[in-house]
Design a protein around this motif. Structure first.
Motif, PDB file in Angstrom:
ATOM      1  N   GLY A 134       0.818  -1.214   0.000  1.00 14.83           N
ATOM      2  CA  GLY A 134       0.000   0.000   0.000  1.00 14.83           C
ATOM      3  C   GLY A 134       0.849   1.259   0.000  1.00 14.83           C
ATOM      4  N   ALA A 135       1.898   1.279   0.816  1.00 19.10           N
ATOM      5  CA  ALA A 135       2.779   2.447   0.863  1.00 19.10           C
ATOM      6  C   ALA A 135       3.506   2.642  -0.463  1.00 19.10           C
ATOM      7  CB  ALA A 135       3.788   2.294   2.001  1.00 19.10           C
ATOM      8  N   ILE A 136       3.874   1.547  -1.124  1.00 12.55           N
ATOM      9  CA  ILE A 136       4.538   1.642  -2.424  1.00 12.55           C
ATOM     10  C   ILE A 136       3.569   2.191  -3.468  1.00 12.55           C
ATOM     11  CG2 ILE A 136       5.513   0.256  -4.315  1.00 12.55           C
ATOM     12  CD1 ILE A 136       6.782  -1.510  -2.079  1.00 12.55           C
ATOM     13  N   LEU A 137       2.314   1.774  -3.422  1.00 13.11           N
ATOM     14  CA  LEU A 137       1.311   2.330  -4.330  1.00 13.11           C
ATOM     15  C   LEU A 137       1.184   3.847  -4.129  1.00 13.11           C
ATOM     16  CD1 LEU A 137      -1.436  -0.422  -4.078  1.00 13.11           C
ATOM     17  CD2 LEU A 137      -0.395   0.368  -6.219  1.00 13.11           C
ATOM     18  N   ARG A 138       1.211   4.272  -2.877  1.00 10.02           N
ATOM     19  CA  ARG A 138       1.099   5.704  -2.582  1.00 10.02           C
ATOM     20  C   ARG A 138       2.281   6.470  -3.171  1.00 10.02           C
ATOM     21  NH1 ARG A 138      -0.135   8.138   3.473  1.00 10.02           N
ATOM     22  NH2 ARG A 138      -0.501  10.301   2.842  1.00 10.02           N
ATOM     23  N   SER A 139       3.500   5.939  -3.023  1.00 12.14           N
ATOM     24  CA  SER A 139       4.678   6.591  -3.606  1.00 12.14           C
ATOM     25  C   SER A 139       4.624   6.545  -5.130  1.00 12.14           C
ATOM     26  CB  SER A 139       5.956   5.904  -3.106  1.00 12.14           C
ATOM     27  OG  SER A 139       6.119   6.095  -1.713  1.00 12.14           O
ATOM     28  N   ALA A 140       4.125   5.443  -5.672  1.00  5.40           N
ATOM     29  CA  ALA A 140       4.002   5.327  -7.125  1.00  5.40           C
ATOM     30  C   ALA A 140       3.081   6.404  -7.678  1.00  5.40           C
ATOM     31  CB  ALA A 140       3.495   3.938  -7.500  1.00  5.40           C
ATOM     32  N   ALA A 141       1.993   6.677  -6.968  1.00  5.25           N
ATOM     33  CA  ALA A 141       1.088   7.744  -7.398  1.00  5.25           C
ATOM     34  C   ALA A 141       1.755   9.104  -7.270  1.00  5.25           C
ATOM     35  CB  ALA A 141      -0.193   7.695  -6.575  1.00  5.25           C
ATOM     36  N   ALA A 142       2.491   9.307  -6.182  1.00  8.46           N
ATOM     37  CA  ALA A 142       3.127  10.607  -5.940  1.00  8.46           C
ATOM     38  C   ALA A 142       4.180  10.931  -6.998  1.00  8.46           C
ATOM     39  CB  ALA A 142       3.742  10.624  -4.547  1.00  8.46           C
ATOM     40  N   PHE A 143       4.894   9.904  -7.473  1.00  9.39           N
ATOM     41  CA  PHE A 143       5.988  10.135  -8.416  1.00  9.39           C
ATOM     42  C   PHE A 143       5.648   9.680  -9.834  1.00  9.39           C
ATOM     43  CE2 PHE A 143       8.234  10.063  -4.306  1.00  9.39           C
ATOM     44  CZ  PHE A 143       8.870  11.287  -4.385  1.00  9.39           C
ATOM     45  N   ASN A 144       4.350   9.530 -10.118  1.00 14.78           N
ATOM     46  CA  ASN A 144       3.858   9.331 -11.482  1.00 14.78           C
ATOM     47  C   ASN A 144       4.357   8.040 -12.117  1.00 14.78           C
ATOM     48  OD1 ASN A 144       2.178  10.251 -13.580  1.00 14.78           O
ATOM     49  ND2 ASN A 144       3.911  11.124 -14.693  1.00 14.78           N
ATOM     50  N   ALA A 145       4.487   6.973 -11.325  1.00 15.15           N
ATOM     51  CA  ALA A 145       4.825   5.675 -11.900  1.00 15.15           C
ATOM     52  C   ALA A 145       3.635   5.163 -12.709  1.00 15.15           C
ATOM     53  CB  ALA A 145       5.193   4.683 -10.804  1.00 15.15           C
ATOM     54  N   CYS A 146       3.907   4.391 -13.747  1.00 14.53           N
ATOM     55  CA  CYS A 146       2.812   3.934 -14.609  1.00 14.53           C
ATOM     56  C   CYS A 146       2.093   2.727 -14.040  1.00 14.53           C
ATOM     57  CB  CYS A 146       3.322   3.645 -16.015  1.00 14.53           C
ATOM     58  SG  CYS A 146       4.549   2.340 -16.127  1.00 14.53           S
ATOM     59  N   ALA A 147       2.757   1.926 -13.173  1.00 17.20           N
ATOM     60  CA  ALA A 147       2.117   0.736 -12.618  1.00 17.20           C
ATOM     61  C   ALA A 147       3.066   0.064 -11.638  1.00 17.20           C
ATOM     62  CB  ALA A 147       1.745  -0.246 -13.734  1.00 17.20           C
ATOM     63  N   ILE A 148       2.525  -0.864 -10.850  1.00 15.49           N
ATOM     64  CA  ILE A 148       3.346  -1.819 -10.118  1.00 15.49           C
ATOM     65  C   ILE A 148       3.027  -3.203 -10.663  1.00 15.49           C
ATOM     66  CG2 ILE A 148       3.360  -0.355  -8.064  1.00 15.49           C
ATOM     67  CD1 ILE A 148       1.658  -2.551  -6.683  1.00 15.49           C
ATOM     68  N   VAL A 149       4.035  -4.066 -10.646  1.00 16.20           N
ATOM     69  CA  VAL A 149       3.879  -5.428 -11.135  1.00 16.20           C
ATOM     70  C   VAL A 149       4.284  -6.380 -10.016  1.00 16.20           C
ATOM     71  CG1 VAL A 149       4.564  -7.114 -12.897  1.00 16.20           C
ATOM     72  CG2 VAL A 149       4.448  -4.672 -13.479  1.00 16.20           C
ATOM     73  N   THR A 150       3.435  -7.358  -9.729  1.00 20.50           N
ATOM     74  CA  THR A 150       3.750  -8.369  -8.720  1.00 20.50           C
ATOM     75  C   THR A 150       3.440  -9.747  -9.284  1.00 20.50           C
ATOM     76  OG1 THR A 150       1.544  -8.401  -7.705  1.00 20.50           O
ATOM     77  CG2 THR A 150       3.121  -6.792  -6.849  1.00 20.50           C
ATOM     78  N   GLN A 151       4.045 -10.747  -8.662  1.00 22.15           N
ATOM     79  CA  GLN A 151       3.677 -12.122  -8.983  1.00 22.15           C
ATOM     80  C   GLN A 151       2.384 -12.441  -8.250  1.00 22.15           C
ATOM     81  OE1 GLN A 151       6.632 -15.012  -7.944  1.00 22.15           O
ATOM     82  NE2 GLN A 151       5.742 -16.623  -9.227  1.00 22.15           N
ATOM     83  N   ASP A 152       1.461 -13.090  -8.917  1.00 18.56           N
ATOM     84  CA  ASP A 152       0.139 -13.302  -8.344  1.00 18.56           C
ATOM     85  C   ASP A 152       0.180 -14.113  -7.054  1.00 18.56           C
ATOM     86  OD1 ASP A 152      -2.623 -12.984  -8.340  1.00 18.56           O
ATOM     87  OD2 ASP A 152      -2.945 -14.925  -9.294  1.00 18.56           O
ATOM     88  N   ARG A 153       1.033 -15.138  -7.001  1.00 19.26           N
ATOM     89  CA  ARG A 153       1.021 -16.049  -5.851  1.00 19.26           C
ATOM     90  C   ARG A 153       1.787 -15.508  -4.650  1.00 19.26           C
ATOM     91  NH1 ARG A 153       3.689 -20.678  -6.380  1.00 19.26           N
ATOM     92  NH2 ARG A 153       4.909 -19.904  -8.139  1.00 19.26           N
ATOM     93  N   HIS A 154       2.624 -14.527  -4.844  1.00 15.80           N
ATOM     94  CA  HIS A 154       3.466 -14.043  -3.745  1.00 15.80           C
ATOM     95  C   HIS A 154       3.293 -12.545  -3.549  1.00 15.80           C
ATOM     96  CE1 HIS A 154       5.447 -17.923  -3.356  1.00 15.80           C
ATOM     97  NE2 HIS A 154       5.571 -17.942  -4.676  1.00 15.80           N
TER      98      HIS A 154
END
Length: 265
Positions: A134-154
């Motif tokens: 959640g905190a990484i999503l917040r920083s991603a929004a603040a610094f205009n990142a286009c997306a986050i990518v994660t592995q579905d199972r982990h």
């Protein structure tokens, strides 16, 4: 309260209401629904036209705190704060608002890679703590990142904990889940991104490793770091210039610093 807030006209809360379905529990409700809580998370979800909502439990003070007006037919059940506490995780700061809604639709990596290449991409290797994601999503929004990518199972599921930590960013930053993270990194490279893995043992600093073109930042779980196979799919490994007095940073702090470095290169 900031000056002039009461004078601004309220925007309509545009989220789509759906038929109420049952389900109790904390974080992720039954029947595949998600429960969100807290003003920022709930308000952002209500303003997201891609959300299907089922029901809002709220105190009158919680409704008054929203920056927007609910549609006339929106399913709202007024409740006391103590009643709302029974709908969410223990000691969760619901701030008088609990929203049950459908999870967001899946987003495909290829669609994101066709977007703006100047925006950084974040890849998380087995970061499982929902507060960190959640905190990484917040920083991603603040610094205009286009997306986050994660592995579905982990990676954690979409949940109230993630949404509360993201403070609204869950609704605006695409979250792509893939089956195979190494294969996704190959696809990212084919799209022209330079893949930089953050590793404390790297010889180069992040500033030295940053290219002028598209960047994908790869971060591993706190403690274990990136898996060897994932590090092998990076074009470069880089470290943050932290003091020797500290062995490492929390992964969400490292993500924020790395995104700032990309934004100011």
């Amino acid at each position: 309260m900031s000056a002039g807030k009461e004078d601004r006209p309220k925007r309509a809360l545009r989220g789509r209401a759906g038929r109420m379905k049952g389900g109790r529990g904390s974080g992720r409700a039954s029947t595949g629904q998600v429960r969100l809580w807290g003003r920022h998370a709930v308000e952002a979800a209500l303003k997201n036209p891609d959300r299907n909502h089922h029901k809002l439990w709220a105190t009158r003070e919680g409704i008054d705190s929203l920056d927007g007006e609910l549609p006339a037919n929106f399913p709202v059940e007024y409740a006391q704060a103590a009643d709302l506490a029974r709908l969410v995780a223990r000691d969760a700061p619901h701030q008088g608002l609990v929203l049950e809604c459908a999870p967001l639709d899946d987003i495909f990596l290829g669609d994101i890679l066709e977007g703006d290449p100047t925006r950084p991409l974040l890849i998380l290797d087995q970061v499982t703590d929902p507060h960190n994601v959640g905190a990484i999503l917040r920083s991603a929004a603040a610094f205009n990142a286009c997306a986050i990518v994660t592995q579905d199972r982990h990676a954690p599921p979409e949940s109230g904990v993630v949404a509360k930590s993201a403070s609204g960013a869950l609704e605006v930053v695409p979250w792509i889940r893939v089956v195979n993270l190494a294969r996704a990194l190959e696809e990212i490279a084919e799209a022209g991104y330079w893949r930089i893995g953050l590793a404390g043992e790297a010889k180069s600093s992040l500033a030295e490793a940053l290219p002028a073109g598209p960047v994908a930042l790869v971060l591993g779980a706190e403690g274990e770091g990136m898996r060897q196979n994932i590090a092998g799919h990076c074009d470069a490994l880089a470290r943050l210039p932290i003091s020797e007095a500290m062995e490492s940073l929390n992964v969400s702090n490292a993500a924020a610093i790395a995104l700032y470095a990309v934004a100011t290169r």
